[in-house]
Design a protein around this motif. Structure first.
Motif, PDB file in Angstrom:
ATOM      1  N   GLY A 158       8.105  37.216   2.654  1.00 51.28           N
ATOM      2  CA  GLY A 158       9.130  36.240   2.636  1.00 51.28           C
ATOM      3  C   GLY A 158       8.600  34.769   3.218  1.00 51.28           C
ATOM      4  N   LYS A 159       7.477  34.933   3.832  1.00 53.98           N
ATOM      5  CA  LYS A 159       7.019  33.719   4.337  1.00 53.98           C
ATOM      6  C   LYS A 159       6.141  32.714   3.142  1.00 53.98           C
ATOM      7  N   TYR A 160       6.075  31.700   3.382  1.00 57.20           N
ATOM      8  CA  TYR A 160       5.342  30.477   2.456  1.00 57.20           C
ATOM      9  C   TYR A 160       3.999  30.359   3.150  1.00 57.20           C
ATOM     10  N   VAL A 161       3.066  30.282   2.270  1.00 64.97           N
ATOM     11  CA  VAL A 161       1.779  29.881   2.752  1.00 64.97           C
ATOM     12  C   VAL A 161       1.195  28.739   1.817  1.00 64.97           C
ATOM     13  N   ASN A 162       0.445  27.982   2.380  1.00 63.93           N
ATOM     14  CA  ASN A 162      -0.182  26.731   1.462  1.00 63.93           C
ATOM     15  C   ASN A 162      -0.963  27.219   0.452  1.00 63.93           C
ATOM     16  N   ALA A 163      -0.867  26.751  -0.743  1.00 55.54           N
ATOM     17  CA  ALA A 163      -1.489  27.115  -1.866  1.00 55.54           C
ATOM     18  C   ALA A 163      -2.430  25.921  -2.442  1.00 55.54           C
ATOM     19  N   GLY A 164      -2.274  24.873  -1.922  1.00 49.32           N
ATOM     20  CA  GLY A 164      -3.097  23.755  -2.410  1.00 49.32           C
ATOM     21  C   GLY A 164      -2.334  22.506  -1.884  1.00 49.32           C
ATOM     22  N   THR A 165      -3.156  21.399  -1.723  1.00 47.47           N
ATOM     23  CA  THR A 165      -2.650  20.038  -1.249  1.00 47.47           C
ATOM     24  C   THR A 165      -2.980  19.005  -2.172  1.00 47.47           C
ATOM     25  N   THR A 166      -2.733  17.748  -2.350  1.00 46.64           N
ATOM     26  CA  THR A 166      -3.275  16.857  -3.139  1.00 46.64           C
ATOM     27  C   THR A 166      -2.894  15.418  -2.326  1.00 46.64           C
ATOM     28  N   ASP A 167      -3.830  14.599  -1.948  1.00 50.55           N
ATOM     29  CA  ASP A 167      -3.921  13.515  -1.406  1.00 50.55           C
ATOM     30  C   ASP A 167      -4.256  12.179  -2.294  1.00 50.55           C
ATOM     31  N   GLU A 168      -3.649  10.985  -2.000  1.00 49.54           N
ATOM     32  CA  GLU A 168      -3.972   9.775  -2.917  1.00 49.54           C
ATOM     33  C   GLU A 168      -3.455   8.645  -2.330  1.00 49.54           C
ATOM     34  N   LYS A 169      -4.294   7.562  -2.438  1.00 54.51           N
ATOM     35  CA  LYS A 169      -3.933   6.454  -1.772  1.00 54.51           C
ATOM     36  C   LYS A 169      -3.964   5.396  -2.876  1.00 54.51           C
ATOM     37  N   GLY A 170      -3.243   4.089  -2.820  1.00 56.66           N
ATOM     38  CA  GLY A 170      -3.507   2.811  -3.503  1.00 56.66           C
ATOM     39  C   GLY A 170      -2.603   1.753  -3.148  1.00 56.66           C
ATOM     40  N   LYS A 171      -2.603   1.028  -4.391  1.00 61.28           N
ATOM     41  CA  LYS A 171      -1.494  -0.263  -4.242  1.00 61.28           C
ATOM     42  C   LYS A 171      -0.365  -0.118  -5.136  1.00 61.28           C
TER      43      LYS A 171
ATOM     44  N   LYS B 173       0.752  -1.193  -0.105  1.00 68.14           N
ATOM     45  CA  LYS B 173      -0.093  -0.044   0.053  1.00 68.14           C
ATOM     46  C   LYS B 173       0.784   1.181   0.179  1.00 68.14           C
ATOM     47  N   TYR B 174       0.159   2.275  -0.542  1.00 70.02           N
ATOM     48  CA  TYR B 174       0.768   3.779  -0.432  1.00 70.02           C
ATOM     49  C   TYR B 174       0.051   4.932  -0.308  1.00 70.02           C
ATOM     50  N   THR B 175       0.272   5.729   0.136  1.00 71.10           N
ATOM     51  CA  THR B 175      -0.170   7.225   0.386  1.00 71.10           C
ATOM     52  C   THR B 175       0.511   8.249  -0.450  1.00 71.10           C
ATOM     53  N   PHE B 176       0.105   9.190  -0.806  1.00 75.00           N
ATOM     54  CA  PHE B 176       0.728  10.318  -1.706  1.00 75.00           C
ATOM     55  C   PHE B 176      -0.007  11.544  -1.096  1.00 75.00           C
ATOM     56  N   HIS B 177       1.205  12.359  -0.680  1.00 77.48           N
ATOM     57  CA  HIS B 177       0.727  13.808  -0.140  1.00 77.48           C
ATOM     58  C   HIS B 177       1.613  14.819  -0.947  1.00 77.48           C
ATOM     59  N   GLY B 178       0.900  15.782  -1.516  1.00 77.54           N
ATOM     60  CA  GLY B 178       1.756  16.943  -2.216  1.00 77.54           C
ATOM     61  C   GLY B 178       1.123  18.332  -1.665  1.00 77.54           C
ATOM     62  N   VAL B 179       2.217  19.267  -1.507  1.00 78.73           N
ATOM     63  CA  VAL B 179       2.064  20.448  -1.112  1.00 78.73           C
ATOM     64  C   VAL B 179       2.552  21.432  -1.788  1.00 78.73           C
ATOM     65  N   VAL B 180       1.777  22.638  -2.078  1.00 75.66           N
ATOM     66  CA  VAL B 180       2.380  23.728  -2.978  1.00 75.66           C
ATOM     67  C   VAL B 180       2.058  24.844  -1.770  1.00 75.66           C
ATOM     68  N   LYS B 181       3.510  25.497  -1.626  1.00 76.22           N
ATOM     69  CA  LYS B 181       3.243  26.612  -0.798  1.00 76.22           C
ATOM     70  C   LYS B 181       3.908  28.017  -1.652  1.00 76.22           C
ATOM     71  N   VAL B 182       3.413  28.932  -1.509  1.00 70.17           N
ATOM     72  CA  VAL B 182       3.887  30.069  -2.389  1.00 70.17           C
ATOM     73  C   VAL B 182       4.259  31.205  -1.195  1.00 70.17           C
ATOM     74  N   GLN B 183       5.440  31.686  -1.779  1.00 64.54           N
ATOM     75  CA  GLN B 183       5.960  32.921  -0.983  1.00 64.54           C
ATOM     76  C   GLN B 183       5.401  34.240  -1.018  1.00 64.54           C
ATOM     77  N   GLN B 184       5.195  34.973   0.295  1.00 62.99           N
ATOM     78  CA  GLN B 184       4.369  36.053   0.175  1.00 62.99           C
ATOM     79  C   GLN B 184       5.625  37.291   0.172  1.00 62.99           C
ATOM     80  N   SER B 185       4.914  38.601   0.066  1.00 62.03           N
ATOM     81  CA  SER B 185       5.912  39.699  -0.040  1.00 62.03           C
ATOM     82  C   SER B 185       6.936  39.885   1.367  1.00 62.03           C
TER      83      SER B 185
END
Length: 226
Positions: A174-187, A160-172
């Motif tokens: 200099g800090k990064y904030v979450n812009a989106g996530t992706t989750d998946e699982k399977g064999k 089994k596996y799980t997948f987690h993706g995160v995209v963070k964008v840098q603000q003015s």
């Protein structure tokens, strides 16, 4: 021969058995000097036959250990005993060699067992482990006006596996904030240098698995084991 007959007569009439200072050929019975190794009459070596007594020259009864006329011990019996001694020595030497070889082999046995054990341990250590664990891909994308930090993680456990993706964008600031996530699982299935992920929707993607199982090339991206 006359001497032998005379001794026979003395014995038959109760006389004392006579031990002479003469020597007779044990093959033909002829008298011969004591210090001569071969008979001058028949040429046979002294003491190599058992036909006549060497002390009195009388004929010998087959199988006798002593002369029945003068009582002298027959030379051939002594010679046979001497001939048997080397055989006994050889047998003892062979037994000693066998025991020595057995001890040598027994001394080698622990080393052989230890060598086999070390070889097995080395093979187990060197064999690639199942690709269980976390494989992470990270990238900072500066193609747009704002910097993006992309993190993708595969977590594999058995089939089994799980997948987690995160995209963070840098603000003015200099800090990064979450812009989106992706989750998946399977064999997951793998064979040699190939690994296939199949999600719950039935979509499959094949990646390349490193020989040491420490990295995965998936969709052109290098996921390294953490």
């Amino acid at each position: 021969m006359i001497k032998g007959v005379f001794c026979q007569l003395i014995t038959n009439f109760g006389g004392t058995k006579e031990m002479t200072n003469r020597n007779y050929c044990t093959n033909c019975g002829e008298e011969m000097p004591i210090d001569v190794p071969f008979c001058g009459n028949c040429g046979v070596a002294k003491g190599t036959a058992n036909n006549f007594c060497a002390n009195c020259g009388s004929a010998v009864i087959a199988g006798s250990a002593f002369c029945t006329v003068c009582g002298a011990k027959l030379l051939v019996e002594s010679m046979q005993q001497n001939n048997q001694q080397p055989a006994m020595v050889n047998n003892n030497q062979n037994a000693g060699n066998t025991n020595q070889n057995a001890r040598h082999h027994s001394n080698l046995l622990p080393w052989l067992i230890g060598g086999v054990f070390v070889l097995i341990v080395a093979v187990v250590i060197l064999l690639p482990k199942d690709p269980n664990g976390k494989f992470v891909y990270q990238k900072i994308d500066t193609s747009d006006s704002a910097k993006e930090k992309i993190t993708k993680t595969f977590t594999i456990s058995g089939e089994k596996y799980t997948f987690h993706g995160v995209v963070k964008v840098q603000q003015s600031d200099g800090k990064y904030v979450n812009a989106g996530t992706t989750d998946e699982k399977g064999k997951v299935k793998y064979k040699k240098d190939k690994i296939m992920f199949t999600n719950t929707n039935g979509t499959s993607i094949v990646g390349n698995l490193a020989k040491d199982h420490k990295s995965i090339i998936y969709d052109g991206q290098n996921f390294k084991k953490k």
